[in-house]
Design a protein around this motif. Structure first.
Motif, PDB file in Angstrom:
ATOM      1  N   VAL A   1       0.850  -1.211   0.068  1.00 17.04           N
ATOM      2  CA  VAL A   1       0.046   0.087  -0.199  1.00 17.04           C
ATOM      3  C   VAL A   1       0.874   1.282   0.063  1.00 17.04           C
ATOM      4  CG1 VAL A   1      -1.676   1.379   1.455  1.00 17.04           C
ATOM      5  CG2 VAL A   1      -1.998  -1.003   1.215  1.00 17.04           C
ATOM      6  N   LEU A   2       1.831   1.204   0.922  1.00 15.71           N
ATOM      7  CA  LEU A   2       2.643   2.508   0.885  1.00 15.71           C
ATOM      8  C   LEU A   2       3.802   2.816  -0.334  1.00 15.71           C
ATOM      9  CD1 LEU A   2       3.952   2.413   4.640  1.00 15.71           C
ATOM     10  CD2 LEU A   2       1.940   3.652   3.741  1.00 15.71           C
ATOM     11  N   ALA A   3       4.040   1.531  -0.947  1.00 19.22           N
ATOM     12  CA  ALA A   3       4.747   1.688  -2.026  1.00 19.22           C
ATOM     13  C   ALA A   3       4.084   2.582  -3.379  1.00 19.22           C
ATOM     14  CB  ALA A   3       5.220   0.202  -2.527  1.00 19.22           C
ATOM     15  N   LYS A   4       2.839   2.572  -3.210  1.00 19.73           N
ATOM     16  CA  LYS A   4       2.159   3.183  -4.361  1.00 19.73           C
ATOM     17  C   LYS A   4       2.201   4.734  -4.118  1.00 19.73           C
ATOM     18  CE  LYS A   4       1.264  -1.192  -5.791  1.00 19.73           C
ATOM     19  NZ  LYS A   4       2.053  -1.469  -6.816  1.00 19.73           N
ATOM     20  N   HIS A   5       2.661   5.155  -3.102  1.00 23.13           N
ATOM     21  CA  HIS A   5       2.603   6.677  -2.845  1.00 23.13           C
ATOM     22  C   HIS A   5       3.677   7.283  -1.933  1.00 23.13           C
ATOM     23  CE1 HIS A   5      -1.659   6.783  -4.877  1.00 23.13           C
ATOM     24  NE2 HIS A   5      -1.796   5.895  -4.229  1.00 23.13           N
ATOM     25  N   ASP A   6       4.164   8.378  -2.009  1.00 28.55           N
ATOM     26  CA  ASP A   6       5.160   8.739  -1.241  1.00 28.55           C
ATOM     27  C   ASP A   6       4.661   9.517  -0.120  1.00 28.55           C
ATOM     28  OD1 ASP A   6       7.624   9.408  -0.175  1.00 28.55           O
ATOM     29  OD2 ASP A   6       7.880  11.040  -1.548  1.00 28.55           O
TER      30      ASP A   6
ATOM     31  N   PHE B   1      -5.647   3.567  -6.207  1.00 29.52           N
ATOM     32  CA  PHE B   1      -5.273   2.929  -4.954  1.00 29.52           C
ATOM     33  C   PHE B   1      -3.862   2.369  -5.525  1.00 29.52           C
ATOM     34  CE2 PHE B   1      -9.539   2.979  -4.105  1.00 29.52           C
ATOM     35  CZ  PHE B   1      -9.581   2.815  -2.541  1.00 29.52           C
ATOM     36  N   CYS B   2      -3.511   1.878  -6.763  1.00 27.80           N
ATOM     37  CA  CYS B   2      -2.471   1.140  -6.966  1.00 27.80           C
ATOM     38  C   CYS B   2      -1.656   1.930  -8.298  1.00 27.80           C
ATOM     39  CB  CYS B   2      -2.846  -0.466  -7.491  1.00 27.80           C
ATOM     40  SG  CYS B   2      -3.487  -0.587  -8.996  1.00 27.80           S
ATOM     41  N   ASN B   3      -1.856   2.914  -8.765  1.00 30.57           N
ATOM     42  CA  ASN B   3      -1.521   3.563  -9.805  1.00 30.57           C
ATOM     43  C   ASN B   3      -1.480   2.851 -11.127  1.00 30.57           C
ATOM     44  OD1 ASN B   3      -0.757   5.817  -8.252  1.00 30.57           O
ATOM     45  ND2 ASN B   3       1.118   5.123  -7.586  1.00 30.57           N
ATOM     46  N   GLN B   4      -2.231   1.727 -11.298  1.00 28.37           N
ATOM     47  CA  GLN B   4      -2.315   1.355 -12.607  1.00 28.37           C
ATOM     48  C   GLN B   4      -3.062   1.921 -13.467  1.00 28.37           C
ATOM     49  OE1 GLN B   4      -1.342  -1.925 -13.288  1.00 28.37           O
ATOM     50  NE2 GLN B   4      -1.904  -1.300 -15.590  1.00 28.37           N
ATOM     51  N   ARG B   5      -2.516   2.032 -14.728  1.00 31.32           N
ATOM     52  CA  ARG B   5      -3.328   2.995 -15.840  1.00 31.32           C
ATOM     53  C   ARG B   5      -3.829   2.080 -16.804  1.00 31.32           C
ATOM     54  NH1 ARG B   5       0.203   7.871 -17.923  1.00 31.32           N
ATOM     55  NH2 ARG B   5      -1.580   9.152 -17.143  1.00 31.32           N
ATOM     56  N   TYR B   6      -5.013   2.671 -17.172  1.00 28.93           N
ATOM     57  CA  TYR B   6      -5.874   1.988 -18.238  1.00 28.93           C
ATOM     58  C   TYR B   6      -6.082   2.725 -19.382  1.00 28.93           C
ATOM     59  CZ  TYR B   6      -6.470  -1.446 -14.494  1.00 28.93           C
ATOM     60  OH  TYR B   6      -6.246  -2.545 -13.539  1.00 28.93           O
ATOM     61  N   ALA B   7      -5.722   2.506 -20.738  1.00 22.65           N
ATOM     62  CA  ALA B   7      -5.724   3.589 -21.723  1.00 22.65           C
ATOM     63  C   ALA B   7      -6.781   2.874 -22.780  1.00 22.65           C
ATOM     64  CB  ALA B   7      -4.362   3.803 -22.405  1.00 22.65           C
TER      65      ALA B   7
ATOM     66  N   ASP C   1     -12.403 -11.748   1.941  1.00 22.34           N
ATOM     67  CA  ASP C   1     -11.114 -12.954   1.423  1.00 22.34           C
ATOM     68  C   ASP C   1     -10.067 -12.639   2.162  1.00 22.34           C
ATOM     69  OD1 ASP C   1     -13.094 -14.777  -0.133  1.00 22.34           O
ATOM     70  OD2 ASP C   1     -12.836 -13.355  -1.732  1.00 22.34           O
ATOM     71  N   GLY C   2      -9.932 -11.218   2.994  1.00 24.01           N
ATOM     72  CA  GLY C   2      -8.606 -10.864   3.355  1.00 24.01           C
ATOM     73  C   GLY C   2      -7.994 -10.211   2.233  1.00 24.01           C
ATOM     74  N   GLU C   3      -8.489  -9.613   1.309  1.00 23.69           N
ATOM     75  CA  GLU C   3      -7.644  -8.819   0.269  1.00 23.69           C
ATOM     76  C   GLU C   3      -7.756  -7.190   0.809  1.00 23.69           C
ATOM     77  OE1 GLU C   3      -8.520 -11.779  -3.294  1.00 23.69           O
ATOM     78  OE2 GLU C   3      -9.727  -9.737  -3.226  1.00 23.69           O
ATOM     79  N   LEU C   4      -6.729  -6.487   0.813  1.00 18.07           N
ATOM     80  CA  LEU C   4      -6.726  -5.170   1.514  1.00 18.07           C
ATOM     81  C   LEU C   4      -6.250  -4.080   0.354  1.00 18.07           C
ATOM     82  CD1 LEU C   4      -4.963  -5.914   4.732  1.00 18.07           C
ATOM     83  CD2 LEU C   4      -6.950  -4.751   4.497  1.00 18.07           C
ATOM     84  N   ARG C   5      -6.675  -2.971   0.564  1.00 12.06           N
ATOM     85  CA  ARG C   5      -6.192  -1.978  -0.332  1.00 12.06           C
ATOM     86  C   ARG C   5      -6.386  -0.623   0.584  1.00 12.06           C
ATOM     87  NH1 ARG C   5      -9.357  -0.588  -5.910  1.00 12.06           N
ATOM     88  NH2 ARG C   5     -11.325   0.074  -5.051  1.00 12.06           N
ATOM     89  N   GLY C   6      -5.597   0.504   0.116  1.00 15.81           N
ATOM     90  CA  GLY C   6      -5.763   1.778   1.055  1.00 15.81           C
ATOM     91  C   GLY C   6      -5.334   2.923   0.390  1.00 15.81           C
ATOM     92  N   ILE C   7      -5.745   3.851   0.642  1.00 24.15           N
ATOM     93  CA  ILE C   7      -5.104   5.479   0.053  1.00 24.15           C
ATOM     94  C   ILE C   7      -5.475   6.447   1.030  1.00 24.15           C
ATOM     95  CG2 ILE C   7      -7.060   6.123  -1.048  1.00 24.15           C
ATOM     96  CD1 ILE C   7      -5.684   6.957  -3.463  1.00 24.15           C
ATOM     97  N   ALA C   8      -4.402   7.431   0.752  1.00 26.18           N
ATOM     98  CA  ALA C   8      -4.604   8.723   1.705  1.00 26.18           C
ATOM     99  C   ALA C   8      -4.420   9.993   0.820  1.00 26.18           C
ATOM    100  CB  ALA C   8      -3.825   8.909   2.843  1.00 26.18           C
TER     101      ALA C   8
END
Length: 297
Positions: free
Chosen positions: A31-36, A268-274, A85-92
């Motif tokens: 989670v932290l790796a996606k944002h500084d 959340f994950c910075n994935q890009r969809y074009a 199912d125990g799958e996590l994500r987060g953002i601030a």
């Protein structure tokens, strides 16, 4: 061996109280790796991730739990999702220039509100909202349950930017102890012992050692751990549905405004969809989102 990326339930044999422990390591780091994030924000986000992981074990449903804290302060948004199912994500979201090195919840999120949303795969959606009226997220969550009709529940949360840990105690319906006075005394006793837990102990001790240190005079059972992991629920298909929901006219307008390609970013994950003009035409023709066009990059 430290207990990270799972929750573990325990039950007191002589009292109507259950508990849950959570440790987050790799999932928290994802989670932290996606944002500084500044350190105070990373700590708050870790605590909220730990809280969601603890809560998902108390709720018997198949679906998604969302914890969302909002304010007009330096951190306008903390948001965490945990699936059954125990799958996590987060953002601030935050304003870096307003964040001091040692800032806590009160300084970062003044006059904030906390929302808990339960989204079952089948059934009715539920949401409860309370003020962020504690000095810590743990206090705010404890107050949330105190103002609802839920069973008495206490939280202890800690995160340091590397690891996030949490402890939950919850009183159960009367079974072993029938008298109200005995139930109250037992609950107070177990919660008071948990209040002696230091941040260093919570972050540094494995579950068995931690429980022995707190409750070596109590009879309790420790159940098998349940794994947790970071996983973002974004997808090209979901992004395509969002684009289709705009309607063909607005989608074409977006293409024109962005030079012939619409890019949807996952927060959340910075994935890009074009999506280019051929993709958009295919979507509105009912052709789906997966087949690559000749002009996709």
């Amino acid at each position: 061996m430290h207990d990270f990326d799972h929750t573990q339930r325990f039950l007191f044999d002589d009292s109507d109280v259950r508990g849950e422990l959570v440790g987050l390591g790799q999932s928290y780091q994802h989670v932290l790796a996606k944002h500084d994030y500044p350190q105070p924000v990373a700590q708050l986000l870790g605590e909220l991730l730990a809280a969601a992981s603890l809560l998902i074990g108390t709720l018997k449903f198949d679906g998604l739990l969302v914890l969302q804290a909002r304010s007009a302060g330096a951190v306008p948004l903390l948001m965490v999702e945990c699936s059954s199912d125990g799958e996590l994500r987060g953002i601030a979201r935050y304003h870096a220039e307003q964040i001091g090195a040692d800032a806590g919840l009160v300084e970062l999120m003044p006059e904030g509100v906390l929302a808990m949303t339960i989204e079952p795969k089948q059934g009715q959606r539920y949401q409860g909202i309370v003020d962020l009226d504690g000095a810590t997220l743990a206090e705010c969550l404890t107050n949330y349950f105190a103002t609802s009709e839920q069973l008495p529940t206490r939280f202890w949360l800690c995160a340091d930017g590397q690891r996030a840990r949490g402890l939950l105690l919850q009183q159960l319906p009367a079974d072993r102890l029938k008298e109200a006075e005995a139930r109250a005394a037992s609950w107070q006793h177990l919660a008071t012992l948990a209040d002696t837990l230091s941040a260093e102990e919570l972050l540094g001790l494995d579950n068995e050692t931690l429980l022995h240190r707190l409750y070596h005079q109590e009879e309790l059972r420790l159940f098998e751990p349940r794994p947790l992991c970071f996983r973002c629920s974004c997808s090209r298909e979901r992004s395509a549905r969002a684009l289709v929901s705009l309607g063909p006219a607005d989608a074409e307008l977006l293409l024109d405004e962005h030079g012939g390609q619409v890019v949807i970013d996952c927060q959340f994950c910075n994935q890009r969809y074009a999506f280019d003009a051929a993709d958009v035409a295919q979507l509105f023709a009912g052709g789906g989102s997966e087949a690559p066009s000749d002009t996709r990059h």
